[in-house]
Structures are given as C-alpha cells and as structure tokens.
Write a protein that holds these residues in place. Structure first.
Motif, short mmCIF file in Angstrom:
data_model
loop_
_atom_site.label_atom_id
_atom_site.label_comp_id
_atom_site.label_asym_id
_atom_site.label_seq_id
_atom_site.Cartn_x
_atom_site.Cartn_y
_atom_site.Cartn_z
N GLY A 1 0.84 -1.18 0.00
CA GLY A 1 0.00 0.00 0.00
C GLY A 1 0.89 1.24 0.00
N ASP A 2 0.30 2.39 0.19
CA ASP A 2 1.10 3.61 0.22
C ASP A 2 2.03 3.65 1.42
OD1 ASP A 2 -0.10 4.48 -2.09
OD2 ASP A 2 -1.45 5.91 -1.13
N ASP A 3 1.63 3.00 2.54
CA ASP A 3 2.40 3.12 3.77
C ASP A 3 2.93 1.80 4.30
OD1 ASP A 3 1.81 5.93 3.92
OD2 ASP A 3 -0.20 5.38 4.64
N VAL A 4 2.38 0.69 3.86
CA VAL A 4 2.72 -0.61 4.42
C VAL A 4 2.94 -1.62 3.31
CG1 VAL A 4 1.94 -2.52 5.90
CG2 VAL A 4 1.36 -0.17 6.51
N VAL A 5 3.95 -2.49 3.48
CA VAL A 5 4.16 -3.63 2.59
C VAL A 5 3.83 -4.90 3.36
CG1 VAL A 5 5.81 -4.95 1.21
CG2 VAL A 5 5.93 -2.45 1.26
N ALA A 6 2.93 -5.71 2.80
CA ALA A 6 2.51 -6.95 3.45
C ALA A 6 3.20 -8.15 2.79
CB ALA A 6 1.00 -7.11 3.35
N LEU A 7 3.61 -9.11 3.62
CA LEU A 7 4.15 -10.38 3.15
C LEU A 7 3.23 -11.49 3.64
CD1 LEU A 7 7.96 -9.95 3.97
CD2 LEU A 7 6.77 -9.39 1.84
N VAL A 8 2.77 -12.32 2.71
CA VAL A 8 1.86 -13.42 3.05
C VAL A 8 2.62 -14.73 2.87
CG1 VAL A 8 -0.34 -14.54 2.58
CG2 VAL A 8 -0.10 -12.06 2.24
N PHE A 9 2.86 -15.44 3.97
CA PHE A 9 3.61 -16.69 3.95
C PHE A 9 2.65 -17.87 3.87
CE2 PHE A 9 6.47 -13.63 5.72
CZ PHE A 9 7.75 -14.04 5.36
N ARG A 10 2.67 -18.56 2.73
CA ARG A 10 1.90 -19.80 2.60
C ARG A 10 2.67 -20.91 3.29
NH1 ARG A 10 -1.14 -23.46 2.82
NH2 ARG A 10 -2.04 -24.68 1.12
N HIS A 11 2.01 -21.62 4.22
CA HIS A 11 2.71 -22.72 4.91
C HIS A 11 1.83 -23.96 4.91
CE1 HIS A 11 0.46 -21.95 8.78
NE2 HIS A 11 0.43 -20.74 8.28
N LEU A 12 2.44 -25.08 4.61
CA LEU A 12 1.72 -26.33 4.40
C LEU A 12 1.47 -27.09 5.71
CD1 LEU A 12 3.63 -27.57 1.22
CD2 LEU A 12 1.55 -26.18 1.35
N LYS A 13 2.20 -26.73 6.77
CA LYS A 13 2.02 -27.34 8.08
C LYS A 13 1.97 -26.24 9.13
CE LYS A 13 4.52 -31.59 6.86
NZ LYS A 13 5.70 -32.45 7.17
N PRO A 14 1.36 -26.50 10.28
CA PRO A 14 1.35 -25.48 11.35
C PRO A 14 2.77 -25.06 11.71
CG PRO A 14 -0.17 -27.27 11.88
CD PRO A 14 0.61 -27.72 10.67
N LEU A 15 2.95 -23.78 12.00
CA LEU A 15 4.28 -23.25 12.33
C LEU A 15 4.58 -23.45 13.81
CD1 LEU A 15 4.28 -19.86 10.38
CD2 LEU A 15 5.20 -22.07 9.65
N SER A 16 5.83 -23.70 14.10
CA SER A 16 6.27 -23.80 15.49
C SER A 16 6.27 -22.42 16.13
CB SER A 16 7.68 -24.40 15.55
OG SER A 16 8.62 -23.50 14.97
N GLU A 17 6.33 -22.40 17.46
CA GLU A 17 6.38 -21.10 18.16
C GLU A 17 7.62 -20.32 17.75
OE1 GLU A 17 6.37 -19.28 22.73
OE2 GLU A 17 6.33 -21.45 22.39
N GLY A 18 8.73 -21.04 17.58
CA GLY A 18 9.97 -20.36 17.19
C GLY A 18 9.86 -19.73 15.82
N ASP A 19 9.22 -20.43 14.87
CA ASP A 19 9.04 -19.87 13.53
C ASP A 19 8.14 -18.65 13.56
OD1 ASP A 19 10.63 -21.82 12.50
OD2 ASP A 19 9.05 -22.90 11.43
#
Length: 436
Positions: free
Chosen positions: A192-210
């Motif tokens: 957008g004008d003020d924010v860049v969004a990154l959408v991470f597609r993940h095939l399995k649930p992410l760990s807390e560390g990730d």
C-alpha cells in the motif's frame, strides 16, 4: 547443443528474437531485432524450435547492459537488454498487429504511450520458495527463465517495490533458519502507500519459534506479516494485529481524492505510478459529465468506479468476486460516495436479465482479465451508450472485441495506445476509446 548463426528478423510476443533456420521458425532468448547471433538450439518442436543466444555477432543499436545481475537467469524480466524507447515501440507494434490481424480494425489516432518509473514499480507479486538440498539453502525469487520448474537463485530484484527488492536474500536466510523451511512454497507481497505486506503460505502449522522469527523479521524491516495455512480465505495477519493496506488515487483537478483499502491477496494494479496515470487517461477518454450514468464492468475494488463517481450522476460497478465487491462498497462509504452501487455477477455468463444490464448507460468502462469481454458484448452496449473506454491486459482479446464493437455494434475505434504497466517485460497493457 547444436549451434547456428542467424539474423533476428522479428521480436515475438514474449520478447524473444525470431529467426528462421532452414525454413523453420526459431525463438531465440536474449536476441534483439536486427541482430546477428550465434545460437544454441535448446528444444525442438514440430513447427518451431527454441534457442538461446550464445554470442551476439552484430549488436542492435538498442541493446543496453541489463541493470540486474540476475537477468537471463530469472524469468521475472525478459527485456532489460532493450532500451526503453525500443521496448515501447515493440509493444506498440504488437498492439497494431493484433488490431489489423485479429480485429481487422485500425485506430483513427494513436495515443502517446504512457510510461512511468521503470524500476521498483512492482507493488504486487508472488515469490516462489524452494529448499535446495544440493545448495544447502533456501531460494526465494521468481521462476527461472529457461526452466520454470526451478526457482531463480537471486538476492535482490530491481523491479520489486524498493522496500522489498533489496531484501529477497534476507527472506531466503529467514526461511532457511526456520523449522518450516521445507513447508513454505511461496510468499505473496502487496504494497500500500504506507505498508508492505508479506503473506507466507505454509503447508504445516508453524512452530512457536518460527512464528516469533516471522514477527521479528516484520518488526525489523517494517513489513506486515500474514499467514496463509490454506486457501485464500485462510489468510490472517500475524503482526501487527490489524495492519491496514490502502492507496490513494487522485480523482482529478479540483476533485477530492479517493482512498482504497484492500486485502493482501486482492487484485490491484501492479504498478502504482502507472495506475495513477492510467486513471487520468481513462477519465480523459471517458469524458465523464455531471449528468452521465456510467457502467464499470470488471470493477474490482472500485479502482476506476470511485474516482468516476466524483464526476457523474451515477456509476455502477460489476465484479465477479464477492469479497472485492464488498470492499468496493465499503470503500465508497469510507470516501463519502453515495452515487456508486456495486453488483456481484459472473461477467463470463449471460447477464442480460440483470437490472444493471437492462438499464440505460451513457458510457461504459471495460477492464476485463486476459480473456476479454466477448460474452458481455453479446448483450451490451445498448443503444443509449455512445462512448466506451476499454482497458486491456491482453492485446489479442482487445483486438477481437474491437472487431465486435466496430462490425457488430456500430462503433468506431477512435483512439488506442499502450501503457507500460510492466517495464522490462513483454506484457502489453493498452487502452482504447470507442465512439458511436
């Protein structure tokens, strides 16, 4: 690899040079019109062959050194070796050829090409991700030019939004450090004008560390981080809790701007600067008047609809995706626009029974996807429509539809021209004006 010397006699629609060897057409990557090259045949087909340039023997005066070190390997751009004026000229030739060959029409006048900043323009896109065991690391980037099954090994991108283009290598390092390094196939980005969004597609649930690593990356670099565990509807923000993506559009001199909010996977025009210039040209060609009733088909978020609404009595936008229509209507309310209505309809099916299709419209704006608007032209425009502006992302479908408007509906192709929405690629975006 069999090698030949050949003269390039044309540029193909995808930016490759065209040569003939023993009467057979050969498409040559990395070669320009008028050049003599030494080439290597890469793939053979029944009616044509594909080749790559091994050496330029006679150089085109329009050849330039590519700005990006990954050019030729990465498939994101195909024309960085051609100077900007020649890129535009090639796209105009493609459009003119399609009008003549497919639509059997010629514009009464050619519009001056629209151009904008040629670098850092891409605010929307998808980066592929691949953990490569042989390299011992993760690759993030666009697909390889010569083999789209592989991800190009790149560290930066000259055409991606500047806040992200120089950090692709860091993205790769981030994912390489995660437990889910093998389970993230893609990252979509939207600015957008003020924010860049990154959408991470993940095939399995992410760990807390990730999860914590993604949040830390977003905080360190100023990105909004989204997760996508499933389909489009599964996209959710991770950090911050409620990011806001939006961009402003000038509705014209003396007319209030509009601001469009959107979701990161929504369709928006890839090139923000060109979108503003395209809007200005569209308004110029449409020539909206205070008493006009305008129909905007394939309206999306209201990119054209809402600026038009500032200038006319009434405008209706029609779009096939429910979510986009909901957000378009919300954008109208947010901008204090009460004379714009939005409707959900599959415009690739017969909609002549719909109230909006039976209504009288002074002017129509068409902005279809690559397939064009052939189905719409079965029942529109009606007799009261005297002006149509057609924004196209595919010259062949525009040419076909131009033929229908001229030969079946009694319009003339008053003007047409190209818009460089995707500099350094062979993609041809164009606009055409039809008058009764």
């Amino acid at each position: 690899m069999k090698e030949f010397e050949a003269t390039i006699t044309d540029l193909a629609h995808d930016g490759r040079g065209v040569a003939r060897i023993d009467g057979k057409t050969v498409f040559v990557s990395g070669a320009l019109l008028g050049e003599q090259v030494r080439l290597g045949i890469r793939k053979r087909h029944r009616n044509f062959d594909e080749a790559e340039t091994l050496e330029v023997l006679v150089r085109s005066p329009h050849r330039v050194d590519p700005r990006c070190a990954h050019f030729g390997q990465c498939g994101g751009c195909s024309l960085q070796h051609l100077d900007a004026p020649a890129q535009i000229e090639a796209k105009q030739r493609v459009l003119a050829d399609n009008f003549a060959r497919i639509g059997k029409v010629v514009p009464q006048r050619w519009l001056e090409p629209l151009t904008d900043a040629p670098w850092g323009y891409r605010r929307k896109g998808r980066l592929s991700v691949r953990a490569v065991a042989k390299k011992g690391r993760v690759l993030v980037g666009f697909r390889e030019e010569s083999n789209p099954r592989f991800v190009a090994d790149i560290a930066h991108c000259e055409v991606v939004h500047p806040s992200l283009g120089g950090k692709i290598g860091r993205l790769a390092e981030l994912i390489g450090s995660m437990d889910a390094a093998n389970d993230i196939p893609q990252i979509e980005f939207a600015a957008g004008d003020d924010v860049v969004a990154l959408v991470f597609r993940h095939l399995k649930p992410l760990s807390e560390g990730d999860t914590l690593a993604l949040i830390a990356f977003g905080q360190a670099h100023g990105f909004a981080i989204y997760l996508q565990p499933g389909g489009v509807s599964s996209v959710r923000p991770l950090w911050p809790e409620q990011p806001r993506l939006a961009f402003r559009l000038p509705a014209g001199e003396g007319v209030a701007d509009v601001e469009l909010e959107f979701q990161p996977l929504d369709f928006v025009q890839v090139n923000a600067g060109m979108n503003r210039r395209m809007l200005a040209r569209t308004l110029e060609l449409l020539d909206p008047r205070p008493a006009d009733r305008v129909l905007d088909l394939f309206c999306g978020l209201g990119n054209f609809t809402l600026p038009i609404a500032r200038r006319v009595a009434e405008v209706a936008g029609v779009e096939g995706e429910h979510g986009l229509v909901e957000r378009a209507a919300a954008n109208a309310v947010r901008n204090g626009i009460a004379n714009a209505s939005f409707h959900v309809a599959n415009l690739f099916e017969d909609q002549r029974g719909s109230a909006w299709a039976r209504a009288a419209w002074d002017k129509i704006l068409l902005d279809p996807p690559r397939a064009g608007a052939e189905q719409v032209l079965e029942y529109l425009p009606r007799k009261g429509t005297d002006r149509i502006v057609y924004v196209s992302c595919h010259p062949a479908s525009l040419a076909r539809d131009a033929g229908l408007l001229v030969q079946r509906h009694g319009f003339k192709l008053a003007a047409a021209g190209v818009m460089d929405m995707f500099p350094h690629t062979a993609h041809v975006e164009s606009i055409a004006l039809f008058e009764r």
